[in-house]
Scaffold this motif. Structure first.
Motif, PDB file in Angstrom:
ATOM      1  N   TYR A 927       0.856  -1.182   0.000  1.00  0.00           N
ATOM      2  CA  TYR A 927       0.000   0.000   0.000  1.00  0.00           C
ATOM      3  C   TYR A 927       0.899   1.243   0.000  1.00  0.00           C
ATOM      4  CZ  TYR A 927      -3.279   3.642   1.441  1.00  0.00           C
ATOM      5  OH  TYR A 927      -4.036   4.785   1.503  1.00  0.00           O
ATOM      6  N   ASP A 928       0.603   2.185  -0.922  1.00  0.00           N
ATOM      7  CA  ASP A 928       1.384   3.413  -0.997  1.00  0.00           C
ATOM      8  C   ASP A 928       0.608   4.429  -1.823  1.00  0.00           C
ATOM      9  OD1 ASP A 928       3.739   5.023  -0.613  1.00  0.00           O
ATOM     10  OD2 ASP A 928       4.203   4.680  -2.725  1.00  0.00           O
ATOM     11  N   ASP A 929       0.628   5.677  -1.381  1.00  0.00           N
ATOM     12  CA  ASP A 929       0.011   6.772  -2.132  1.00  0.00           C
ATOM     13  C   ASP A 929      -1.454   6.483  -2.471  1.00  0.00           C
ATOM     14  OD1 ASP A 929      -0.047   9.243  -3.359  1.00  0.00           O
ATOM     15  OD2 ASP A 929       0.642   8.466  -5.293  1.00  0.00           O
ATOM     16  N   LYS A 930      -2.218   6.027  -1.439  1.00  0.00           N
ATOM     17  CA  LYS A 930      -3.645   5.754  -1.579  1.00  0.00           C
ATOM     18  C   LYS A 930      -3.954   4.660  -2.603  1.00  0.00           C
ATOM     19  CE  LYS A 930      -5.437  10.251  -0.133  1.00  0.00           C
ATOM     20  NZ  LYS A 930      -6.371  11.353  -0.431  1.00  0.00           N
ATOM     21  N   THR A 931      -2.984   3.811  -2.864  1.00  0.00           N
ATOM     22  CA  THR A 931      -3.179   2.756  -3.858  1.00  0.00           C
ATOM     23  C   THR A 931      -2.764   1.411  -3.259  1.00  0.00           C
ATOM     24  OG1 THR A 931      -2.748   4.284  -5.671  1.00  0.00           O
ATOM     25  CG2 THR A 931      -2.565   1.928  -6.161  1.00  0.00           C
ATOM     26  N   ASN A 982      -7.251   5.410  -4.824  1.00  0.00           N
ATOM     27  CA  ASN A 982      -8.006   6.347  -3.979  1.00  0.00           C
ATOM     28  C   ASN A 982      -8.596   5.659  -2.736  1.00  0.00           C
ATOM     29  OD1 ASN A 982      -7.557   8.554  -5.767  1.00  0.00           O
ATOM     30  ND2 ASN A 982      -9.175   7.724  -7.103  1.00  0.00           N
ATOM     31  N   ILE A 983      -7.785   4.839  -2.084  1.00  0.00           N
ATOM     32  CA  ILE A 983      -8.208   4.155  -0.853  1.00  0.00           C
ATOM     33  C   ILE A 983      -7.527   4.833   0.334  1.00  0.00           C
ATOM     34  CG2 ILE A 983      -8.415   1.939   0.321  1.00  0.00           C
ATOM     35  CD1 ILE A 983      -9.743   1.931  -2.401  1.00  0.00           C
ATOM     36  N   PRO A 984      -8.269   5.481   1.222  1.00  0.00           N
ATOM     37  CA  PRO A 984      -7.639   6.098   2.406  1.00  0.00           C
ATOM     38  C   PRO A 984      -6.898   5.041   3.221  1.00  0.00           C
ATOM     39  CG  PRO A 984      -9.912   6.817   2.168  1.00  0.00           C
ATOM     40  CD  PRO A 984      -9.721   5.705   1.194  1.00  0.00           C
ATOM     41  N   GLU A 985      -5.891   5.455   3.974  1.00  0.00           N
ATOM     42  CA  GLU A 985      -5.009   4.520   4.656  1.00  0.00           C
ATOM     43  C   GLU A 985      -5.755   3.628   5.664  1.00  0.00           C
ATOM     44  OE1 GLU A 985      -0.754   4.459   7.081  1.00  0.00           O
ATOM     45  OE2 GLU A 985      -1.651   6.360   6.432  1.00  0.00           O
ATOM     46  N   GLU A 986      -6.602   4.224   6.513  1.00  0.00           N
ATOM     47  CA  GLU A 986      -7.311   3.425   7.519  1.00  0.00           C
ATOM     48  C   GLU A 986      -8.205   2.386   6.860  1.00  0.00           C
ATOM     49  OE1 GLU A 986      -9.429   5.775  10.326  1.00  0.00           O
ATOM     50  OE2 GLU A 986      -7.654   6.889  11.005  1.00  0.00           O
ATOM     51  N   HIS A 987      -8.934   2.803   5.836  1.00  0.00           N
ATOM     52  CA  HIS A 987      -9.818   1.888   5.124  1.00  0.00           C
ATOM     53  C   HIS A 987      -9.000   0.800   4.420  1.00  0.00           C
ATOM     54  CE1 HIS A 987     -13.330   0.407   3.167  1.00  0.00           C
ATOM     55  NE2 HIS A 987     -13.013   0.887   1.962  1.00  0.00           N
ATOM     56  N   ALA A 988      -7.864   1.197   3.868  1.00  0.00           N
ATOM     57  CA  ALA A 988      -7.013   0.233   3.152  1.00  0.00           C
ATOM     58  C   ALA A 988      -6.488  -0.840   4.100  1.00  0.00           C
ATOM     59  CB  ALA A 988      -5.864   0.961   2.473  1.00  0.00           C
ATOM     60  N   ASN A 989      -5.997  -0.428   5.260  1.00  0.00           N
ATOM     61  CA  ASN A 989      -5.454  -1.390   6.224  1.00  0.00           C
ATOM     62  C   ASN A 989      -6.525  -2.400   6.661  1.00  0.00           C
ATOM     63  OD1 ASN A 989      -2.885  -0.319   6.207  1.00  0.00           O
ATOM     64  ND2 ASN A 989      -3.324   1.135   7.863  1.00  0.00           N
TER      65      ASN A 989
END
Length: 1015
Positions: A927-931, A982-989
């Motif tokens: 995960y990096d740069d909202k991707t 375009n995935i925010p970090e908290e949501h991505a994790n």
């Protein structure tokens, strides 16, 4: 068979005949020898080449300066391929016309005149050359009513007194017996000596000037009495009368060697033998016209003639790029070599033979043979490229209009575009067809915009049954030249108007000779202040003349005057009676400085030379010093002072430019200056080296040569010459195409054993080379195949640049040692590398101290290699770290891998990491740069109808509600790559954590089973 005049002269060589001419005038008639000038015109733009022996004496004829000798003799190299005296289209078709020929001549500068010159010529021909008087015919000027010129009966009577029968003394008009060098300049009536080469007893006067090859003009004696003014039909008398004679050596040699044709003499026969030896062509037979059925003899003549002209022109410094007539002749010679004789590179080979024939008379040919061959080879390659690109397009046009097939200049890059524009003009302007004349403005547009020669334009017009107004074309050319002399100025119309007004109001011209007055005391240059007078003022484009100017300057305290002069928005120019300021000229930038009045100071920001006026631009400020200059008494008195730092920097860099040019000439066989710009902080030198690239070793050689001259502290000599004195100098460097004055020519000479510079220049220079302190190249680059550019600096800044460069190199070496020893952490390495990178790649124009080119290249090479080593180490470290990280995740799932990388790799892609574990099913995430990036790989042996890369990916990431795409050209069952943007970090994790769980659970139920490969 042609009968011979006498047995004793038949066996004379061309060299002996030339020398006999010179000896006759020097030993018997006390003439001084003047060597041939170059065939490039140094002081005149009205003709492309020196086309007669008198060209170099034009300034003397016009009274611009006096000759040091009352009577002289020489053998002058001449070329006639264009303009008023063009023989190009005749060459090869007859026995005696040539593009290049030698003119034997004797001159009187206000010493003897008509009677002596006629007698000297007759005595030489009938004496040492043993030509019988009964076979000679003479012509004289028959007058011109239009110009108010009467027949030259004085000349006729002289010939009668010398024993020439009256029926052999013939009058002719302007075309035949009035000599003019060009469209303007010195001119006068002439008398010609013609000879019947067949020695017939019958009167042959009817064949004189009638185009018969058996009665030819041998010697032309011109009485320089007049000057034709430019752009007019006015001819006015000169203050002194002079004599200018010319006899073509080639015709004389043919006559004395008893040959039917000039081409049968020892001036051409060695060239024919060289052609045959190189190509195994049939032997030259001397056939002309219809008798030359194969065209091979015509080819011999063209190739030999053009080889002579090209070798001489290139040797004398003429560049094809700057002279289209030379390039056209050169390309015609190439065509003949390749198409008639089926041999490439033939012109270059023949240049050796030309030097063998003419080198004793003209040693400069021997000195420049390498340059000649280099340029010919370059032009051959260039011509081949042009033919391949332009020729095809023109053939298509000719297929539609076959009448265009005879157009000769097919290889002009602008031919197609020029032809199309010509057709467009004809469609839009019907008056051209009705008049039958192509206006000079149209012809000039085709020349200026598309590079078409006037000959090509004339051919295109003839296809349309039209003629070209050549006189109008020349007027357009002269207008363009005048504008280019003044320069491309923002306020050209204002300046033009100003010049006219100043002239009409008798404003004195500016004496700027004081710019050359300065001294060096103990290494410090002193530039004396100059007392002058303000003679003109231009405020916002409005001319202020004497009465109004006096009112303003005597009442500066007047509010209106003060507001006008002190307004920051006002554009103000001042013209002085004399100045020590240097105007932008010869590539050298303008001086800065101040003009002091009683109550005001004018800060000079720019200086321009316009005609004979020096215009100082800048701003007025109020002076706070009372009576600072008590010597200012008159209302327009002023003191001019220049900025010494600016001037000395310009002087350093200008002298260095000459040394750089000289160094390049040592390194390359053919090189010429295109342009130079000398400013305070550096010099810019543009040049051509004809495909020879400048290497790092060349740059090092340049620096070594120049710095050796600096260390030697050689005196910089300045000579002021007239044209005749200049032509007596050896190895002088000029700028191709530059026009120099008849007098006041400045020559800058620097002479050492290793490097010699002798160059014409109007700039200012240091007194000795030691003042340059140091020289280094800042930058080098090339644009295209011809344009090379070098930037360089001198003085304290060059020393500082050298020191800065060496310090940077030491930093790189230190870092290399640290990397080798492994004493720095990755963060420390990265920090130091970024610091070096910033210094190394900083723009030299914004750097406080720029880096020398050579040191920068070495630093760049070592830094790149160092970064490769660092990168290799970092890649290895990253690879090992990732392998450890992934293997740790396999502790819980021995037969597959599901892993979310702790950080995004710098060097390895997800697919690279997957390939590190080729035999294990693997789902890898980062995960990096909202991707969110994902790679899923399932080896072939693990595939089933329930388990493959696409299914596994969809099971893991169904929460993303997006379609999973496989890479193109890959099997989606074995490998899938995808990303979710375009995935925010908290949501991505959170989503990744779910994906890891689902992927692990799904693989655990399938991969661990023993029957995983069963369908």
């Amino acid at each position: 068979m042609l009968r011979l005049y006498c047995t004793k002269s038949v066996h004379k060589s061309a060299n002996a005949i030339r020398q006999e001419f010179v000896d006759y005038f020097t030993k018997q008639l006390q003439h001084d020898i003047i060597r041939s000038s170059p065939v490039s015109l140094l002081n005149d733009h009205t003709t492309a080449f020196v086309n007669a022996g008198m060209n170099q004496f034009k300034g003397i004829f016009l009274g611009n300066y006096d000759s040091p000798y009352p009577r002289v003799v020489n053998s002058q190299k001449c070329i006639r391929v264009g303009g008023k005296h063009s023989d190009l289209n005749i060459v090869g078709n007859d026995t005696y016309h040539h593009t290049f020929f030698e003119m034997l001549g004797n001159w009187s500068f206000g010493d003897y005149f008509k009677e002596e010159s006629c007698r000297y010529a007759l005595d030489l021909l009938t004496g040492p050359y043993n030509i019988k008087k009964e076979f000679l015919y003479v012509t004289y000027f028959g007058g011109c009513e239009k110009l108010g010129l009467k027949p030259d009966t004085e000349c006729r009577d002289i010939w009668l007194s010398l024993g020439i029968p009256e029926n052999r003394i013939l009058p002719f008009g302007m075309p035949d017996n009035f000599w003019e060098m060009g469209l303007s300049g010195p001119c006068g009536p002439c008398t010609e000596i013609h000879v019947d080469i067949l020695k017939r007893s019958q009167d042959q006067s009817a064949r004189v000037n009638a185009g018969y090859p058996d009665v030819i003009e041998l010697w032309n004696i011109v009485f320089i009495q007049y000057e034709r003014l430019a752009n007019s039909h006015v001819i006015q008398p000169l203050p002194k009368c002079h004599v200018d004679t010319g006899m073509g050596l080639e015709r004389l040699v043919a006559l004395l060697q008893g040959k039917r044709s000039n081409y049968d003499t020892d001036l051409f026969q060695p060239l024919f033998k060289a052609i045959r030896r190189s190509t195994h062509a049939p032997e030259y037979k001397g056939a002309f016209g219809n008798y030359d059925t194969s065209g091979i003899d015509y080819g011999y003549r063209i190739l030999a003639d053009h080889a002579r002209m090209i070798t001489v022109a290139l040797s004398d410094g003429i560049i094809p790029e700057k002279n289209q007539k030379l390039r056209r002749t050169l390309r015609k010679g190439i065509d003949v070599g390749e198409n008639v004789f089926k041999k490439k590179g033939l012109l270059s080979e023949l240049s050796y033979t030309v030097v063998d024939i003419l080198g004793d008379a003209y040693p400069e040919l021997q000195d420049n043979i390498k340059k000649v061959r280099n340029i010919i080879k370059f032009e051959e390659d260039l011509y081949k490229n042009v033919q391949e690109t332009c020729g095809k397009g023109w053939k298509k046009i000719v297929s539609i209009r076959p009448e265009l097939a005879p157009i000769t200049q097919l290889i002009t890059p602008g031919l197609i575009s020029g032809y199309n524009e010509f057709q467009s003009i004809l469609r839009q302007d019907s008056t051209i067809y009705s008049s039958g004349i192509v206006p000079g403005s149209v012809a000039f547009k085709l020349y200026d915009s598309h590079g078409l020669s006037i000959d090509t334009i004339t051919e295109l017009a003839a296809v349309e049954s039209l003629q070209v107004s050549r006189d109008d074309f020349e007027k357009e050319m002269n207008n363009a030249r005048q504008k280019s002399k003044i320069g491309i100025l923002k306020n050209y119309n204002i300046i033009e108007k100003s010049l006219k007004l100043f002239t009409e109001n008798h404003v004195p011209q500016t004496d700027d000779s004081f710019k050359y007055i300065y001294e060096s005391n103990n290494g410090i240059y002193e530039f004396p202040k100059l007392k002058s007078k303000i003679v003109g003022l231009i405020v916002n484009g409005n001319i202020v003349l004497e009465e109004e100017l006096k009112a303003i300057l005597t009442n500066i305290d007047n509010q209106k005057n003060a507001d006008m002069l002190l307004d920051e928005k006002s554009e103000i120019d001042i013209i002085l009676s004399k100045t020590n300021c240097y105007a932008w000229e010869g590539g050298q930038a303008t001086d800065k400085g101040s003009i002091y009045l009683k109550d005001m100071i004018f800060q000079i920001t720019n200086v321009r030379k316009i005609g004979s006026y020096i215009v100082h631009s800048g701003k007025f400020t109020k002076s706070n010093l009372q009576n600072a200059h008590p010597e200012l008494e008159d209302w327009n008195d002023c003191i001019v002072s220049i900025d010494p730092d600016v001037r000395t920097s310009h002087m350093r860099h200008h002298t260095a430019t000459h040394l750089l040019n000289a160094a390049l000439k040592i390194i390359f066989p053919a090189v010429y200056q295109r342009n130079s710009v000398i400013v305070k902080n550096n010099l810019k030198f543009q040049f051509s080296s004809f495909k020879d690239l400048v290497t790092l070793e060349d740059i090092a050689t340049i620096e070594r040569l120049v710095n050796n001259v600096i260390q030697a502290n050689v005196t910089v000599k300045v000579k002021t010459l007239n044209l005749l004195q200049l032509l007596a100098e050896n190895n002088v460097t000029t700028v191709p195409g530059e026009i120099y004055p008849d007098t006041g020519i400045r020559m800058i000479e620097i002479d050492t054993n290793e490097l010699k510079s002798k160059e014409l220049c109007c700039g200012t220079h240091v007194k000795s080379t030691g003042f340059l302190e140091h020289f280094c190249v800042l930058d080098y680059f090339s644009k295209g195949i011809l344009n090379r550019t070098i930037y360089a600096i001198t003085g304290p800044l060059a020393k500082a640049a050298e020191s800065t460069g060496k310090n940077l190199l030491e930093q790189i070496v230190d870092l290399e040692n640290c990397v080798r020893a492994g004493t720095l952490t990755n963060d420390e390495l990265d920090l130091q590398a970024k610091e070096i990178q910033k210094k190394l790649y900083q723009d030299r124009q914004t750097a406080d101290v720029p880096l020398p080119y050579l040191i920068k290249q070495e630093c760049d090479m070592r830094f790149r290699n160092l970064m490769k080593v660092i990168t290799k180490q970092e890649k290895a470290t990253e690879r090992a770290s990732i392998i450890r990280e992934v293997r740790n995740s396999m502790k819980y799932t021995n037969s597959f891998i599901v892993h979310h990388l702790q950080s995004t790799p710098k060097y390895l892609s997800l697919q690279d990491i997957v390939y590190l574990f080729p035999n294990v099913p693997m789902l890898l995430m980062s995960y990096d740069d909202k991707t969110v990036r994902v790679t899923c790989n399932v080896p072939q042996e693990f595939l089933s109808n329930k388990f493959n890369a696409e299914i596994w990916m969809k099971v893991a990431f169904q929460e993303f509600n997006e379609q999973v795409y496989a890479n193109k050209d890959t099997n989606s069952l074995t490998i899938v790559n995808t990303k979710f943007k375009n995935i925010p970090e908290e949501h991505a994790n959170n989503l990744i954590e779910i994906a890891v769980t689902k992927a692990t659970q799904y693989a655990s139920t399938l991969v661990d089973k023993s029957n995983i490969q069963e369908n």
